[in-house]
Design an enzyme around this catalytic site. Structure first.
Site, mmCIF file in Angstrom:
data_model
loop_
_atom_site.group_PDB
_atom_site.id
_atom_site.type_symbol
_atom_site.label_atom_id
_atom_site.label_comp_id
_atom_site.label_asym_id
_atom_site.label_seq_id
_atom_site.Cartn_x
_atom_site.Cartn_y
_atom_site.Cartn_z
ATOM 1 N N GLY A 183 -22.319 3.695 -0.158
ATOM 2 C CA GLY A 183 -23.241 4.820 -0.361
ATOM 3 C C GLY A 183 -22.519 6.116 -1.177
ATOM 4 O O GLY A 183 -21.664 6.064 -1.573
ATOM 5 N N ARG A 217 -13.793 6.641 -2.647
ATOM 6 C CA ARG A 217 -13.238 7.099 -1.341
ATOM 7 C C ARG A 217 -12.168 6.404 -0.763
ATOM 8 O O ARG A 217 -11.371 6.968 0.114
ATOM 9 C CB ARG A 217 -14.522 6.970 -0.286
ATOM 10 N N ARG A 232 -20.961 8.750 0.539
ATOM 11 C CA ARG A 232 -19.854 8.972 0.847
ATOM 12 C C ARG A 232 -18.704 8.116 0.103
ATOM 13 O O ARG A 232 -17.750 8.599 -0.254
ATOM 14 C CB ARG A 232 -19.879 9.086 2.282
ATOM 15 N N CYS A 233 -18.962 6.907 0.088
ATOM 16 C CA CYS A 233 -17.812 5.980 -0.475
ATOM 17 C C CYS A 233 -17.667 6.356 -1.982
ATOM 18 O O CYS A 233 -16.765 6.125 -2.431
ATOM 19 C CB CYS A 233 -18.735 4.303 -0.685
ATOM 20 N N MET A 234 -18.852 6.821 -2.758
ATOM 21 C CA MET A 234 -18.713 7.129 -4.009
ATOM 22 C C MET A 234 -17.947 8.551 -4.629
ATOM 23 O O MET A 234 -17.871 8.739 -5.695
ATOM 24 C CB MET A 234 -19.874 7.260 -4.880
#
Length: 405
Positions: free
Chosen positions: A392, A159, A394-396
């Protein structure tokens, strides 16, 4: 083809991931802080967890593409491959001329471009190069350090190096030198990959001020939220606002909302403290409800950006931006101890694959149950090792395409 993302919740069609590799096993206790890790994930389990994440996306109609594959395809021409190697070595901050030459020869000897890309990601140890005969002073001083080029263990958080905004990208200047090298892969993808070359850039990696993708949220096709955080500077937001608001590439963004959040690791990015899970619902860290300082950036005369400051609660600003009443779902239900624990494990960081349907970490079971009670469908992935990197779902993930409004 290319980038098309104008929402956090519209059905996800295509996403960029990075499966953790040997770069994770090149973290040592001595250098965890250098590589921005608090612990060392167990690679085999982290890969299994990541594979489960990717499979859930595929099972729900999302096309999954991998960073190392796109980067390898981008450097398929020999001249581009050589340019990539030279730029990689330069940005790896190798001091010795002899080591630079040996490293170039070593990397250029890879016939398989995917293997080359993977090697640059995992780091090159000193044991992999031939014995350097003409050592520099820097070589002797740094003799105990095990790497010629550092590993990039944060890469599975795709992200952050760039952000999709409409049909454009922000190719980011990362906060730390450790992570700034990660943007090299996106640079080559958006310069040379047949599907993505020529993509408009509303920010570039060689700009002065730092900004990261976790701080950029597409609330609607007309409103983008950006966090003023530990890793995104106000100067970068002003710069990106100038380029987005006066963009001629067809983006419809009319307003940037800059959220001032605490500059601590627990509040690392804006998406660490809230993410959208439905048309009118957000999961949030209870301590971010406000009142907050909000800065609204809009188009002014003569290509200048108008700036307005206000103080509002998070509920007020999101309701105004989305033109509807919103519901804030507190991580851990608002209980101080539970919310602190689950926030540390990214309980507020969800990936929405369609309205009312999100991917979440298994370990945040209290928050997950609350989401389910609110009518949100949760796709739960194992997370004992992936969560050690402090990011989390979204970050990945970096959405490349969502269905338009």
């Amino acid at each position: 083809m290319g980038i098309n993302v104008t929402s956090e919740i519209r059905p996800l069609k295509k996403v960029l991931l990075h499966r953790p590799g040997a770069e994770i096993e090149n973290i040592t206790p001595e250098y965890m802080e250098r590589f921005l890790f608090d612990d060392i994930p167990y690679l085999e389990v982290a890969q299994a967890e990541h594979d489960a994440f990717a499979q859930i996306l595929r099972d729900n109609g999302v096309e999954v593409v991998y960073l190392h594959e796109l980067a390898a395809e981008a450097i398929c021409e020999e001249a581009v491959k050589k340019e990539f190697i030279r730029q990689f070595i330069e940005e790896a901050n190798v001091k010795s001329i002899q080591v630079k030459e040996d490293l170039y020869d070593y990397l250029n000897s890879f016939d398989d471009n995917e293997a080359l890309i993977r090697k640059t990601m995992e780091g090159v140890s000193k044991s992999e190069l031939p014995l350097v005969r003409r050592k520099s002073l820097a070589d002797y001083v740094n003799a105990s350090y095990p790497f010629v080029t550092d590993p990039m263990p944060n890469l599975y958080f795709t992200r952050d190096p760039f952000a999709s905004i409409g049909n454009s990208i922000s190719l980011n200047k990362m906060y730390s030198e450790t992570r700034n090298r990660e943007t090299l892969y996106a640079d080559f993808i958006f310069r040379f990959h047949p599907e993505y070359r020529g993509t408009n850039r509303v920010y570039n990696r060689n700009f002065k001020y730092h900004i990261e993708g976790g701080d950029i949220l597409n609330l609607t096709e007309k409103v983008v939220a950006i966090g003023i955080s530990q890793r995104t500077s106000p100067q970068a937001i002003e710069k990106i606002a100038e380029r987005i608001l006066f963009d001629t590439w067809g983006n419809k963004v009319e307003k940037i909302l800059a959220f001032k959040i605490p500059k601590t690791r627990a509040y690392m990015h804006l998406d660490t403290v809230f993410t959208q899970v439905d048309i009118d619902k957000f999961t949030i860290h209870p301590q971010i409800e406000g009142p907050l300082e909000i800065f609204e950036l809009t188009r002014g005369d003569y290509c200048r950006v108008n700036l307005t400051k206000s103080t509002m609660t998070l509920e007020e600003v999101l309701s105004k931006a989305l033109d509807c009443e919103v519901e804030l779902i507190r991580c851990g239900g608002g209980d101080y101890v539970i919310s602190q624990r689950e926030q540390w494990n990214d309980g507020s960081n969800t990936l929405c694959i369609r309205p009312g349907e999100v991917v979440v970490y298994a370990r945040n079971y209290v928050t997950n149950k609350i989401l389910q009670e609110k009518g949100i469908k949760t796709h739960i992935i194992p997370s004992s090792e992936l969560s050690r990197g402090r990011g989390g779902p979204r970050c990945m993930s970096m959405p490349l395409e969502r269905e338009p409004w």
